[in-house]
Scaffold this motif. Structure first.
Motif, short mmCIF file in Angstrom:
data_model
loop_
_atom_site.label_atom_id
_atom_site.label_comp_id
_atom_site.label_asym_id
_atom_site.label_seq_id
_atom_site.Cartn_x
_atom_site.Cartn_y
_atom_site.Cartn_z
N THR A 115 0.84 -1.20 0.00
CA THR A 115 0.00 0.00 0.00
C THR A 115 0.87 1.25 0.00
O THR A 115 0.60 2.20 -0.72
CB THR A 115 -0.90 0.00 1.25
OG1 THR A 115 -1.49 -1.28 1.35
CG2 THR A 115 -1.95 1.06 1.17
N THR A 125 -8.33 -6.86 5.06
CA THR A 125 -9.49 -5.98 4.93
C THR A 125 -9.14 -4.57 5.39
O THR A 125 -9.61 -3.60 4.81
CB THR A 125 -10.68 -6.47 5.77
OG1 THR A 125 -10.17 -7.12 6.91
CG2 THR A 125 -11.56 -7.40 4.99
N VAL A 126 -8.31 -4.49 6.43
CA VAL A 126 -7.92 -3.17 6.91
C VAL A 126 -7.06 -2.48 5.85
O VAL A 126 -7.25 -1.31 5.53
CB VAL A 126 -7.17 -3.27 8.25
CG1 VAL A 126 -6.84 -1.90 8.78
CG2 VAL A 126 -7.98 -4.05 9.26
N GLU A 154 -7.07 -2.92 2.69
CA GLU A 154 -7.88 -2.50 1.55
C GLU A 154 -8.61 -1.20 1.82
O GLU A 154 -8.80 -0.39 0.94
CB GLU A 154 -8.90 -3.59 1.20
CG GLU A 154 -8.29 -4.69 0.36
CD GLU A 154 -9.14 -5.94 0.36
OE1 GLU A 154 -10.25 -5.91 0.95
OE2 GLU A 154 -8.68 -6.94 -0.20
N ARG A 155 -9.03 -1.05 3.07
CA ARG A 155 -9.88 0.10 3.34
C ARG A 155 -9.11 1.31 3.84
O ARG A 155 -9.69 2.37 4.04
CB ARG A 155 -10.97 -0.30 4.34
CG ARG A 155 -12.03 -1.14 3.62
CD ARG A 155 -12.78 -2.04 4.54
NE ARG A 155 -13.69 -1.30 5.39
CZ ARG A 155 -14.47 -1.88 6.29
NH1 ARG A 155 -14.45 -3.17 6.43
NH2 ARG A 155 -15.28 -1.16 7.03
N ILE A 156 -7.80 1.15 4.03
CA ILE A 156 -7.02 2.26 4.54
C ILE A 156 -6.47 3.10 3.40
O ILE A 156 -6.05 4.24 3.58
CB ILE A 156 -5.89 1.73 5.47
CG1 ILE A 156 -5.31 2.86 6.31
CG2 ILE A 156 -4.80 1.06 4.69
CD1 ILE A 156 -6.27 3.41 7.29
N ASP A 165 -7.79 4.74 0.80
CA ASP A 165 -8.40 6.04 0.50
C ASP A 165 -8.07 7.10 1.54
O ASP A 165 -7.64 8.19 1.18
CB ASP A 165 -9.92 5.89 0.36
CG ASP A 165 -10.28 5.31 -0.99
OD1 ASP A 165 -9.35 5.21 -1.82
OD2 ASP A 165 -11.44 4.97 -1.21
N ASN A 211 -13.95 7.13 8.10
CA ASN A 211 -13.46 5.85 7.57
C ASN A 211 -12.66 5.09 8.61
O ASN A 211 -12.76 3.88 8.73
CB ASN A 211 -12.56 6.08 6.34
CG ASN A 211 -13.37 6.45 5.13
OD1 ASN A 211 -14.59 6.24 5.12
ND2 ASN A 211 -12.73 6.99 4.13
N LEU A 253 -13.38 1.51 10.99
CA LEU A 253 -12.47 0.35 11.12
C LEU A 253 -12.11 0.12 12.58
O LEU A 253 -11.16 -0.58 12.86
CB LEU A 253 -11.21 0.58 10.30
CG LEU A 253 -11.35 0.60 8.79
CD1 LEU A 253 -10.08 1.11 8.14
CD2 LEU A 253 -11.67 -0.78 8.29
#
Lengths: 170, 713
Positions: free
Chosen positions: B390, B423-424, B426-428, B430, B540, B544
């Protein structure tokens, strides 16, 4: 549709060639008899340990542990605005699976007792009268006369409209 | 080939692989900007283009093949040192990569390339044209290369090359001819003998299969590794042998043994290549009675050397890949769910054993639960991925944005190997993008100002990740201007977020920028400054189960610190009892537990916690739980976002690690609830969402003086 599942075959409506029969589960809640489509009934369990969820409308009894998954339980009598169901040894939880807005929801309803599975010809389900209903009009799919008595066929998607229930939690 | 169904699966693999390769390509391109002559990186680039072209060819994706072919040709020239990578070329290749990305995404969403629009085609054609400019003058340098070769050859050595390409070489997109051409770029092929004995009857011949072998005489000053490197892409399934031509003939003899070929024909070929003279061979073989023995001993040696080169340099990524298995994320989720059930069932068994009082059973269940815990830890690590992937995506973001802003900004990445749940991760992405852009746009000052402030002209944005307790901390920091507290305060007053004259701590002022609709930028740029952002970032992250905090010193820089749980599936909780029900408070929010002394008993809203005022929240009242108070109550002090509140509960039941069951649609909007969990006894416990609960209380306090009347009555 097997005739053997009918408890009173001699009184069941005669099979019409063009008529469509569906199986319905009947149960009692607050001394009224209601019927729901068996297609959405997953199982019927004894009323057991229900964990209440705080700050919820009173018709949400709480949640139960159904073999590892958490299932919300709705008190049908309270949902109809008639106060909480009193627990007896015949109290049951009917576990339903409903498809709403393309999503499957599993939830349970508390009823006083479960009666039988009957076959009803769809044409026999008559619209409910405009007045004199004891529950919200949109909860009723229709009335049907079985063995001389009227019972109410429920519109489950309205009674257990997940979106409406969720919106009541504001 | 295979049934359409299977082909579909393979296509998915191709898409996933290509996306990975394109990420690799991006990294390589960004690297090459720093070190344009790094052959490893150039090889990596070539490999990406080549693999994509080859695989796309399998699926008949002609647009991708045609497009990639041009890119590959340019890269081939770079590899052959005919072209040097400069800034414009790497920028062009970044565009090429983006275009390929678009095509692959199109493929992923439609399953074919019919969704290609004229715009895509134009874009592709424009890029091809720009690429072709690097190819147009192809022939000139090639001839000049040949011309300068002879002087080079003075110090060159003669090599004998024996190639038996794998039958699939053509299908894989490797044309033997291009290999020979490539060899010519760093040496000279003095002679070629084409071995046709593998050719079947014309009737049995498959035109897509490569039946040919080659024996080459090759003159070059390049080392053995370089020559062998030319065959990196065809090595699999092929027999490639690179031998120096010297008086010692054992290598050639071993070759004959290895290829199981007709010795006489081979010797003729060797002689035709000029690798050996007939006299040398005869002289060698007359004295070489133990030839076969020597051959046998040399063969493994050669093979071993093959392995060594394989493991070196360019081949490294592939060998690392060999240890990885691609698994459907759904299967992993299922496994983790099952492990969760196992934990619950194990807790139930434990409880039963303790109640039964049978020593052996207690021992058995406790060793079982220890094993289950290990299984859980293992299962959870399966979902763990390094955050480096990432982070590295931001190299591109920083490069593009800094060009757009006209600022010179470098990205520094630390702690890339820190692992956290997929999952974290992927969502971090943005929120991080937003923070990085913010840091570059608002944080880093213009070069002029930086000079005046005595800072290096190049600004630095730093991404850092590390583990702390049971969470991961991600920091986005810059060495820019920092936040101007006075301006934030003024803006907040202007927007009515704070009353004028209200005293605020520095931290509180900084936290104001997380309020919706807040922006201090005087100018709105197309990157940031519209005031939508920091509140979204915060939302966001809170979603989480994380938190975000800010540190800033004016003129020195800003650090945004994000704290996230390692996984979303399991929570370390503190179990409390109120009435008949059990509740779970996330353990990391619990500060301490105190007994409610009889003096404090009553309906006070505040407690004296070692001299400090502690507001209390009576869960029994808040949750409207019937039943009399037990004789003694306890207070769990929770701490979140600078707020400290005491929760008055009946019982403290201790720490409890548990699997989170989502709330579901019905309870989705319920305030104060974070999820359910199932206790060992089979009962359901509620997980409290402390941030929401405290937020609710805070907003009630804002409207009234204390808690709302119905809660305190």
């Amino acid at each position: 549709m097997d005739a053997a599942v009918l408890s009173h075959p001699q009184q069941a409506p005669q099979r019409a060639c063009d008529g469509q029969f569906l199986q319905f589960l009947t149960f009692v809640s607050a001394r009224e008899v209601y019927a729901i489509d068996t297609l959405c009934v997953r199982e019927i369990i004894e009323y057991g340990q229900v964990t209440s969820v705080p700050m919820m409308p009173d018709f949400i009894r709480g949640v139960i542990n159904l073999r590892g998954s958490v299932v919300p339980v709705i008190d049908l009598q309270a949902r109809f605005g008639k106060g909480a169901t009193l627990q007896s040894n015949r109290t049951c939880v009917v576990i339903l699976e409903l498809i709403q807005e393309d999503e499957s929801h599993v939830l349970g309803i508390v009823v006083d007792s479960v009666s039988e599975v009957i076959e009803i010809e769809l044409a026999d389900i008559k619209a409910a009268p405009a007045i004199g209903n004891r529950i919200r009009e949109d909860f009723i799919r229709g009335m049907v006369k079985i063995r001389g008595a009227f019972l109410t066929v429920l519109q489950l998607d309205q009674v257990l409209c997940v979106r409406e229930i969720a919106s009541q939690l504001h | 080939m295979s049934s359409p169904m299977n082909l579909d699966d393979v296509l998915q693999t191709f898409i996933a692989e290509s996306q990975e390769l394109l990420l690799l390509m991006e990294d390589a391109l960004l690297q090459i900007e720093q070190a344009p002559d790094d052959t490893d990186t150039i090889n990596a680039l070539f490999r990406v283009a080549h693999t994509i072209k080859g695989s796309a060819g399998l699926f008949g994706l002609t647009p991708i093949v045609a497009f990639t072919h041009v890119a590959e040709s340019v890269l081939d020239r770079v590899r052959g040192n005919e072209l040097r990578v400069d800034e414009s070329l790497s920028a062009l290749f970044l565009e090429v990569r983006d275009h390929l990305c678009t095509l692959i995404e199109l493929l992923a969403s439609h399953g074919d390339l019919h969704g290609m629009t004229a715009e895509h085609e134009q874009q592709g054609a424009a890029l091809v044209e720009r690429l072709n400019r690097y190819l147009d003058n192809r022939h000139e340098p090639q001839t000049s290369l040949v011309q300068i070769e002879p002087p080079q050859l003075a110090c060159a050595t003669r090599w004998h090359l024996s190639l038996r390409l794998c039958p699939d070489a053509l299908r894989n997109g490797m044309d033997p001819l291009s290999l020979l051409r490539y060899l010519n770029s760093f040496g000279k092929i003095s002679a070629v003998v084409c071995i046709t004995e593998g050719l079947p009857d014309i009737a049995a011949m498959d035109p897509e299969t490569c039946y040919l072998g080659f024996e080459l005489g090759f003159v070059s000053d390049a080392g053995q590794a370089t020559i062998e490197g030319a065959f990196d892409f065809v090595r699999e399934g092929s027999q490639i042998c690179v031998l120096p031509c010297d008086v010692d003939l054992t290598g050639l003899r071993a070759l004959i043994g290895r290829l199981e070929a007709e010795p006489d024909a081979m010797v003729e070929a060797f002689i035709a290549c000029g690798s050996v003279t007939r006299e040398q061979w005869l002289a060698g073989s007359s004295s070489g009675a133990p030839t076969t023995v020597a051959a046998a001993s040399v063969v493994p040696d050669l093979a071993a050397r093959d392995d060594v080169t394989k493991n070196r340099g360019a081949k490294e990524p592939r060998s690392a890949e060999g240890n990885l298995i691609r698994v459907d994320a759904g299967k992993l989720d299922q496994l983790i769910n099952l492990v969760g059930e196992l934990i619950i069932a194990g807790a139930g068994a434990n409880l039963g054993a303790i109640q039964s009082g049978i020593g052996e059973l207690i021992e058995a269940t406790s060793s079982l639960s220890r094993l289950v815990e290990e299984v859980r830890d293992c299962a959870l690590t399966l979902r763990m991925v390094q955050i480096g992937g990432t982070f590295n995506r931001f190299q591109r973001v920083v490069r593009d944005v800094s060009k757009e802003l006209g600022k010179d900004i470098a990205l520094q990445v630390l702690g890339a190997e820190t692992e956290l749940d997929k999952t974290v991760v992927e969502r971090i992405g943005d929120p991080l993008t937003h923070l990085v852009r913010n840091a570059m746009d608002h944080g880093i000052e213009a070069a002029q100002l930086r000079r005046e402030r005595g800072k290096p002209e190049q600004g630095t944005v730093r991404l850092n990740a590390y583990h702390e307790a049971n969470s991961i901390v991600i920091e986005v920091s810059d060495d820019g201007g920092g936040l101007n507290k006075q301006r934030i305060l003024a803006k907040a007053i202007e927007r009515g977020l704070v009353a004028e004259g209200q005293p605020l701590a520095d931290g509180e002022i900084l936290n104001l920028i997380f309020e919706p609709g807040f922006s201090t930028a005087d100018q709105v740029s197309n990157l940031s400054g519209r005031g939508v952002g920091m509140d979204v970032v915060k939302r966001n992250i809170v979603a989480l189960r994380g938190s975000v905090s800010l540190e800033s010193e004016e003129g020195v820089g800003t650090t945004v610190r994000i704290r996230l749980p390692l996984t979303l599936a399991i929570i370390d909780g503190f179990l409390i009892g109120v009435g008949n029900a059990s509740y779970v408070v996330p353990l990391d929010l619990v500060e301490e537990c105190i007994e409610l002394s009889s003096d404090d008993y009553g309906n006070q809203e505040f407690l004296d916690l070692r001299g400090a005022v502690l507001p209390v929240l009576r869960l029994r009242e808040m949750f409207a739980i019937d039943g009399a108070n037990p004789g003694r109550e306890n207070v769990v002090v929770v701490h979140y976002a600078g707020m400290r509140v005491g929760l008055v509960v009946d019982q403290l039941l201790g720490e409890f690690q548990t699997v989170i069951k989502p709330l579901g649609k019905i309870f989705g909007t319920a305030h104060g609830l974070g999820g359910f969990t199932i206790l060992g006894s089979g009962a359901v416990a509620l997980i409290l969402d402390i941030p929401k609960l405290l937020g609710q209380v805070a907003s009630q306090q804002k409207h009234g003086t204390t808690l709302s009347p119905e809660l305190t009555q």
